[in-house]
Scaffold this motif. Structure first.
Motif, PDB file in Angstrom:
ATOM      1  N   GLY A  40      21.910  -0.122 -10.582  1.00  0.00           N
ATOM      2  CA  GLY A  40      22.704   0.495  -9.475  1.00  0.00           C
ATOM      3  C   GLY A  40      22.621   2.081  -9.648  1.00  0.00           C
ATOM      4  N   PHE A  94      18.281  -0.729  -4.653  1.00  0.00           N
ATOM      5  CA  PHE A  94      19.836  -0.472  -4.809  1.00  0.00           C
ATOM      6  C   PHE A  94      20.600  -1.271  -4.096  1.00  0.00           C
ATOM      7  CE2 PHE A  94      24.001   1.794  -3.783  1.00  0.00           C
ATOM      8  CZ  PHE A  94      24.246   2.185  -4.905  1.00  0.00           C
ATOM      9  N   MET A  98      23.010  -3.921  -5.599  1.00  0.00           N
ATOM     10  CA  MET A  98      24.515  -3.908  -5.569  1.00  0.00           C
ATOM     11  C   MET A  98      24.914  -5.266  -5.033  1.00  0.00           C
ATOM     12  SD  MET A  98      26.663  -1.808  -2.749  1.00  0.00           S
ATOM     13  CE  MET A  98      25.667  -2.650  -1.221  1.00  0.00           C
ATOM     14  N   HIS A 101      25.112  -7.585  -8.045  1.00  0.00           N
ATOM     15  CA  HIS A 101      26.283  -7.171  -9.018  1.00  0.00           C
ATOM     16  C   HIS A 101      27.532  -7.678  -8.329  1.00  0.00           C
ATOM     17  CE1 HIS A 101      28.653  -4.398 -11.222  1.00  0.00           C
ATOM     18  NE2 HIS A 101      29.051  -3.764 -10.180  1.00  0.00           N
ATOM     19  N   ARG A 115      40.570  -6.336 -14.186  1.00  0.00           N
ATOM     20  CA  ARG A 115      39.444  -5.851 -13.456  1.00  0.00           C
ATOM     21  C   ARG A 115      39.828  -5.621 -12.047  1.00  0.00           C
ATOM     22  NH1 ARG A 115      36.857 -10.164 -16.741  1.00  0.00           N
ATOM     23  NH2 ARG A 115      35.199  -9.015 -18.183  1.00  0.00           N
ATOM     24  N   SER A 118      38.491  -2.172 -10.643  1.00  0.00           N
ATOM     25  CA  SER A 118      37.042  -2.110 -10.714  1.00  0.00           C
ATOM     26  C   SER A 118      36.614  -2.861  -9.627  1.00  0.00           C
ATOM     27  CB  SER A 118      36.146  -2.647 -11.873  1.00  0.00           C
ATOM     28  OG  SER A 118      36.421  -2.164 -12.933  1.00  0.00           O
ATOM     29  N   GLY A 122      35.220  -1.089  -5.795  1.00  0.00           N
ATOM     30  CA  GLY A 122      33.763  -1.284  -5.433  1.00  0.00           C
ATOM     31  C   GLY A 122      33.579  -1.754  -4.044  1.00  0.00           C
ATOM     32  N   VAL A 123      34.560  -2.346  -3.343  1.00  0.00           N
ATOM     33  CA  VAL A 123      34.357  -2.931  -1.910  1.00  0.00           C
ATOM     34  C   VAL A 123      34.209  -1.731  -1.056  1.00  0.00           C
ATOM     35  CG1 VAL A 123      35.611  -4.116   0.019  1.00  0.00           C
ATOM     36  CG2 VAL A 123      35.882  -4.967  -2.250  1.00  0.00           C
ATOM     37  N   LEU A 125      32.469   0.900  -1.359  1.00  0.00           N
ATOM     38  CA  LEU A 125      31.268   1.336  -1.827  1.00  0.00           C
ATOM     39  C   LEU A 125      30.134   0.869  -0.849  1.00  0.00           C
ATOM     40  CD1 LEU A 125      31.204   1.738  -5.602  1.00  0.00           C
ATOM     41  CD2 LEU A 125      31.917   3.313  -4.176  1.00  0.00           C
ATOM     42  N   ILE A 126      30.490  -0.289  -0.497  1.00  0.00           N
ATOM     43  CA  ILE A 126      29.346  -1.307   0.370  1.00  0.00           C
ATOM     44  C   ILE A 126      29.354  -0.494   1.649  1.00  0.00           C
ATOM     45  CG2 ILE A 126      29.010  -3.352   1.113  1.00  0.00           C
ATOM     46  CD1 ILE A 126      30.768  -4.555  -0.791  1.00  0.00           C
ATOM     47  N   LEU A 199      31.829   5.801  -6.981  1.00  0.00           N
ATOM     48  CA  LEU A 199      31.459   5.286  -8.116  1.00  0.00           C
ATOM     49  C   LEU A 199      32.112   5.919  -9.379  1.00  0.00           C
ATOM     50  CD1 LEU A 199      27.598   5.002  -7.242  1.00  0.00           C
ATOM     51  CD2 LEU A 199      29.170   3.189  -8.064  1.00  0.00           C
ATOM     52  N   HIS A 202      34.891   4.095  -9.679  1.00  0.00           N
ATOM     53  CA  HIS A 202      34.988   2.685 -10.011  1.00  0.00           C
ATOM     54  C   HIS A 202      34.873   2.418 -11.390  1.00  0.00           C
ATOM     55  CE1 HIS A 202      33.180  -1.440  -9.083  1.00  0.00           C
ATOM     56  NE2 HIS A 202      31.984  -1.174  -9.637  1.00  0.00           N
ATOM     57  N   VAL A 203      34.205   3.230 -12.353  1.00  0.00           N
ATOM     58  CA  VAL A 203      33.980   3.192 -13.379  1.00  0.00           C
ATOM     59  C   VAL A 203      35.015   3.807 -14.447  1.00  0.00           C
ATOM     60  CG1 VAL A 203      31.409   2.472 -13.149  1.00  0.00           C
ATOM     61  CG2 VAL A 203      32.157   4.924 -13.847  1.00  0.00           C
ATOM     62  N   VAL A 209      30.874   3.081 -20.349  1.00  0.00           N
ATOM     63  CA  VAL A 209      30.263   2.540 -19.239  1.00  0.00           C
ATOM     64  C   VAL A 209      28.798   2.468 -19.513  1.00  0.00           C
ATOM     65  CG1 VAL A 209      29.708   2.882 -16.951  1.00  0.00           C
ATOM     66  CG2 VAL A 209      32.032   3.537 -17.713  1.00  0.00           C
ATOM     67  N   ASP A 210      28.068   1.452 -19.073  1.00  0.00           N
ATOM     68  CA  ASP A 210      26.682   1.117 -19.098  1.00  0.00           C
ATOM     69  C   ASP A 210      26.102   2.027 -18.100  1.00  0.00           C
ATOM     70  OD1 ASP A 210      24.370  -0.149 -19.922  1.00  0.00           O
ATOM     71  OD2 ASP A 210      24.917  -2.013 -19.122  1.00  0.00           O
TER      72      ASP A 210
END
Ligand code: HEM
Length: 523
Positions: A40, A94, A98, A101, A115, A118, A122-123, A125-126, A199, A202-203, A209-210
């Protein structure tokens, strides 16, 4: 079991199978399904980069935008056109990534406890992603833009926020002007900025972080997007004309699906659906879920302040604070809200060595439910009970392939909450204590429930990370197997192969098991 749990479990099973099927051609490190967050972020950078180009070359005015984007697509197709297509297709990808994910995190039950943060971050962001995506289509100011703008404002009119259908009125012929367009562009650029900020939030409570997928995955993704851009370039529809109603349109179903949905239902239905899904996502972490496991406990007398646990913790739950009794020294401090109860910290602690002579082995940081002392006790009991020509100790991750089924008089199985809890010195201790071989199992690469357990284990055992397995330990007596819950047969076969190798009494300085020949951490 509630309906929610059973749907979630079934989705989990299906997803896990699909992910594992993808492991075969891609390998764990390159499996896109195991790195959806990173995918993403990568796609977002493509969208931002190509978007910046478009912003600089487009004539952002009501009369100029259509022709200027058409110029990019037709006259400059080999550059501007390709970038435009990349912008569009990376946006679609994307959204796909998302949604996958989100579904994956939900199916794996990763929305509560440590979690929580996170998930909750995240919510929103949608909504940002969709607002930006829909707004992006308007900028082209073709018939799709006209249709989407009209349909969206009709949808907005249904909400009791406008005293009169104001949103609709401004889409009357002649009502669209350059100021409206400037606002549109402002929204289309402003929302992604908010998205990037979101974001970051979020992380930011996750460590290491990846941020980006592997190089191969990035190259493969950009190649696929480029191919799509060449085969099916993103083009505009006929120019917008507010005096006419657009007829047949080529809709982007990833971003604009909401319009056909409104057509076949009603604005009331669509808003109810959107608000209900959003509320459900927000409520999910508050639903009843399994009781939290005890968290890591620091022992002030045994913590040297080395900060290895702080570095290795996958959830940034450990900070270093001033030591209460030793001025100038540091001590690890665990944040109970962030601790995942994985035990990776105990595996990283230099005091977690079974060779210490203490009767009760105390370490700097430990898990109450699986102490290092208890682990040593279990290992000693297991070694005492082993019999046969090749005695093997398996340390098996509870979340990976079920190693317990392999227990036999010559094979002892010690289960671990995560392979990362095992300090490498336990391998040496087992070999010195009479085992002919030690097998270590963990989740498949990229599949660790605690993100980094498989990676840290591999790095510690291959001497790339502290605490390291001492170099004098014969690596031929150690076998690492990364296998998921569905890989029982693979694990059994690996054990058989390992036993054969041990029984052949291959010299310890002979060829190393394949794992050790790799330089990367990926199995
Ligand atoms: C807008 C697009 C999104 C992007 C680019 C994104 C990206 C990421 C990244 C990079 C991570 C860290 C992965 C790692 O290092 O292991 C992550 C974790 C996470 N994301 Fe997202 N995310 C997005 C949307 C969402 C949404 C909508 C949700 C759910 C509502 C969500 C839920 C989570 C959760 C629960 C984690 C933690 C996973 C774990 O602890 O193992 N994300 N995300």
């Amino acid at each position: 079991m509630s309906l929610h749990s059973s749907v979630r479990n079934n989705t989990h099973t299906v997803l896990q199978r699909i992910e594992e099927a993808f492991d075969a051609p891609f390998g764990g490190a390159n499996n896109p399904l195991r790195h959806l967050g990173a995918m993403g972020l990568y796609l977002l950078w493509i969208v931002v980069g190509t978007g910046l180009y478009l912003y600089t070359v487009l004539d952002i005015s009501i009369t100029g935008v259509y022709d200027s984007i058409g110029y990019q697509s037709q006259d400059l197709w080999y550059f501007g056109g390709i970038l435009r297509s990349l912008h569009r297709y990376a946006s679609d990808a994307f959204i796909l990534v998302m949604v996958l994910h989100l579904i994956r995190e939900w199916a794996y039950g990763r929305y509560y406890g440590f979690r929580f943060y996170s998930w909750i971050t995240g919510v929103p962001l949608i909504w940002l992603v969709y607002a930006s995506g829909i707004g992006g289509y308007w900028i082209v100011w073709d018939q799709v833009a006209q249709f989407s703008a009209t349909a969206t404002t009709e949808l907005l009119d249904w909400l009791p926020i406008f005293s009169e259908p104001a949103a609709r009125n401004f889409l009357a012929p002649d009502s669209i002007n350059d100021r409206f367009f400037t606002m549109l562009v402002f929204i289309h650029i402003g929302i992604p900025l908010l998205l990037i900020l979101g974001l970051w939030a979020h992380v930011h409570r996750i460590s290491l972080v990846d941020y980006l997928p592997s190089q191969q995955l990035m190259l493969g993704t950009i190649a696929a997007l480029l191919l799509l851009a060449l085969v099916r370039p993103a083009l505009s529809d006929a120019p917008a004309n507010l005096a006419l109603t657009p007829a047949e349109l080529r809709l982007d179903w990833f971003i604009l699906f909401i319009h056909p949905l409104t057509d076949i239902s009603s604005p009331a239905f669509v808003w109810t659906l959107l608000f209900a899904v959003t509320a459900l996502l927000f409520i999910l972490p508050f639903l009843p879920h399994p009781k939290a496991e005890p968290i890591a406990v620091v022992d002030a007398a045994n913590c040297s302040g080395c900060s290895r646990c702080h570095v290795d913790c996958p959830y940034a739950a450990i900070t270093m604070a001033p030591h209460p009794h030793r001025p100038g020294f540091k001590i690890a401090a665990v944040d109970p809200d962030l601790c995942a109860s994985c035990g990776i910290c105990a595996g990283s602690c230099p005091s977690s060595t079974p060779f210490r002579r203490q009767e009760q082995l105390l370490t700097g940081i430990d898990m109450p439910q699986q102490t290092v002392n208890g682990l040593r006790q279990r290992l000693e009991d297991a070694l005492a009970g082993l019999e046969g020509p090749s005695r093997i100790v398996i340390f098996g991750c509870d979340r990976g392939a079920d190693a317990k089924a392999l227990a036999a008089p010559d094979t002892a199985v010690i289960s671990l909450m995560c392979t990362g809890i095992l300090p490498p010195s336990f391998v040496e201790y087992a070999l010195r204590g009479g085992a002919d071989g030690v097998m270590l199992t963990g989740c498949r690469s990229g599949g660790c429930d605690f993100r980094l357990g498989d990676r840290w284990t591999a790095e510690r055992m291959t001497g790339q990370r502290e605490p390291r397995l001492r170099s004098k330990v014969p690596l031929a007596r150690l076998q690492l197997v990364f296998a998921s819950r569905n890989d029982g047969k693979i694990l059994a076969a690996a054990l058989q192969e390992f036993r054969t190798r041990i029984e052949s009494r291959a010299p310890s300085d002979g060829p190393l098991p394949p794992y050790f020949r790799r330089t990367s951490h990926h199995a």
